[in-house]
Design a protein around this motif. Sequence first.
Motif, short mmCIF file in Angstrom:
data_model
loop_
_atom_site.label_atom_id
_atom_site.label_comp_id
_atom_site.label_asym_id
_atom_site.label_seq_id
_atom_site.Cartn_x
_atom_site.Cartn_y
_atom_site.Cartn_z
N LYS A 143 -4.07 10.32 29.87
CA LYS A 143 -3.09 9.38 29.43
C LYS A 143 -2.96 7.99 30.48
O LYS A 143 -3.36 8.05 31.35
N PHE A 144 -2.99 6.85 29.52
CA PHE A 144 -3.26 5.53 30.09
C PHE A 144 -1.96 4.76 29.72
O PHE A 144 -1.41 4.84 28.75
N ASP A 145 -1.72 3.86 30.75
CA ASP A 145 -0.83 2.72 30.23
C ASP A 145 -1.13 1.68 29.56
O ASP A 145 -2.47 1.71 29.14
N GLU A 146 -0.45 0.75 29.13
CA GLU A 146 -0.99 -0.49 28.34
C GLU A 146 -1.93 -1.40 29.11
O GLU A 146 -2.70 -1.88 28.33
N GLU A 147 -1.87 -1.16 30.29
CA GLU A 147 -3.17 -1.84 30.99
C GLU A 147 -4.32 -0.98 31.06
O GLU A 147 -5.16 -1.44 31.94
N LYS A 148 -4.26 0.16 30.67
CA LYS A 148 -5.32 1.21 30.64
C LYS A 148 -5.75 1.61 31.99
O LYS A 148 -6.67 2.31 32.18
N ARG A 149 -4.51 1.84 32.53
CA ARG A 149 -4.34 2.52 34.07
C ARG A 149 -4.31 4.06 33.68
O ARG A 149 -3.53 4.45 33.06
N LEU A 150 -5.11 4.89 34.56
CA LEU A 150 -4.84 6.37 34.33
C LEU A 150 -3.30 6.70 34.74
O LEU A 150 -3.30 6.34 36.11
N VAL A 151 -2.63 7.53 34.21
CA VAL A 151 -1.30 7.66 34.60
C VAL A 151 -1.15 9.27 34.60
O VAL A 151 -0.01 9.70 35.03
N GLY A 152 -2.13 9.87 33.98
CA GLY A 152 -1.73 11.42 34.01
C GLY A 152 -2.77 12.20 33.07
O GLY A 152 -3.52 11.49 32.42
N TRP A 153 -2.29 13.45 32.83
CA TRP A 153 -3.22 14.30 32.21
C TRP A 153 -2.32 15.28 31.42
O TRP A 153 -1.25 15.76 31.88
N PHE A 169 4.28 7.73 32.55
CA PHE A 169 3.50 9.03 31.71
C PHE A 169 3.92 9.31 30.33
O PHE A 169 2.83 9.55 29.51
N GLU A 170 5.27 9.34 30.32
CA GLU A 170 5.74 9.62 28.74
C GLU A 170 5.36 8.85 27.81
O GLU A 170 4.82 9.24 26.56
N SER A 171 5.13 7.51 27.88
CA SER A 171 4.62 6.49 26.92
C SER A 171 3.09 6.31 27.04
O SER A 171 2.70 5.45 26.13
N GLY A 172 2.45 7.08 27.65
CA GLY A 172 1.12 6.82 28.03
C GLY A 172 0.35 7.02 26.44
O GLY A 172 0.70 7.77 25.73
N ILE A 173 -0.83 6.48 26.72
CA ILE A 173 -1.80 6.47 25.49
C ILE A 173 -2.65 7.60 25.73
O ILE A 173 -3.31 7.67 26.76
N GLU A 174 -2.54 8.55 24.68
CA GLU A 174 -3.72 9.68 24.82
C GLU A 174 -5.04 9.56 24.36
O GLU A 174 -5.24 9.06 23.20
N LYS A 175 -5.82 9.95 25.15
CA LYS A 175 -7.38 9.76 25.01
C LYS A 175 -7.87 10.63 25.73
O LYS A 175 -7.71 11.52 26.63
N THR A 176 -9.28 10.93 24.93
CA THR A 176 -10.14 12.10 25.53
C THR A 176 -11.22 11.73 26.33
O THR A 176 -12.03 10.68 25.88
#
Length: 239
Positions: A143-153, A169-176
């Motif tokens: 998971k990444f924030d709007e600035e593309k910083r890693l915030v979790g898994w 974390f909760e609002s983070g963008i999910e990527k693989t």
Amino acid sequence: MKAMVFAAGLGTRLKDETADKPKALVEIGGKTLLQRTIEKLKKEGVDEIVVNVHHFSEKVKNFIATNNFGIPVSISDESEQLLDTGGGLKKAAPLLKDSDPILIYNVDILSTVNLKELVNYHKKSGALATLTVRDRKTERYLKFDEEKRLVGWLNKKTGETKISVPETFESGIEKTFSGIHVVSPEIFEYFPEDDRFSIIDFYLELSKTQLIKGFFDDSDLWMDVGKPHQLEEARRLFS
């Protein structure tokens, strides 16, 4: 610039293919996965490569010794103990420290991701590590924030989470994760004392205090051919 190819895995998902050889020497369209990886890295500006080995390690060493790739290719030997991805990078650190940055690529990945663009993005960001990620359906997401910083898994099947930055974390963008990443040599200063550890867990811990970024990739081709059905698909594609 130097690159490290993670090629030490057991290849257990490719049982028939890896009974007598390592995954790195599985062939697609007349070329081994290792050869395809080296050729891609060289084409995109890498001038020296380190390959870690474990499963059928002597066969990989012999393959490298008997082929001229046009750039130096050296071995980080994990024959005695498989060190996982983080431990593999830690062991290879003495061979990589004089490169800034260092590109890391899983041998079972076929992709058209622009590695020069990835490296430039990493350099401009000031991050300790930049992870190539995609929109892809799976069970485990970074998971990444709007600035593309890693915030979790997040593991969507089990509900397990690993949170680096609680406030986003909760609002983070999910990527693989795509198995392709870039690190700055300063990252070696943060390695744990353990010899064997996961690189993703290391990134998640480091992201609590340091900048770890995502490179959002939408290139045409990405395949993990460490899985039987994708290996067969790749062979059809490259036949």
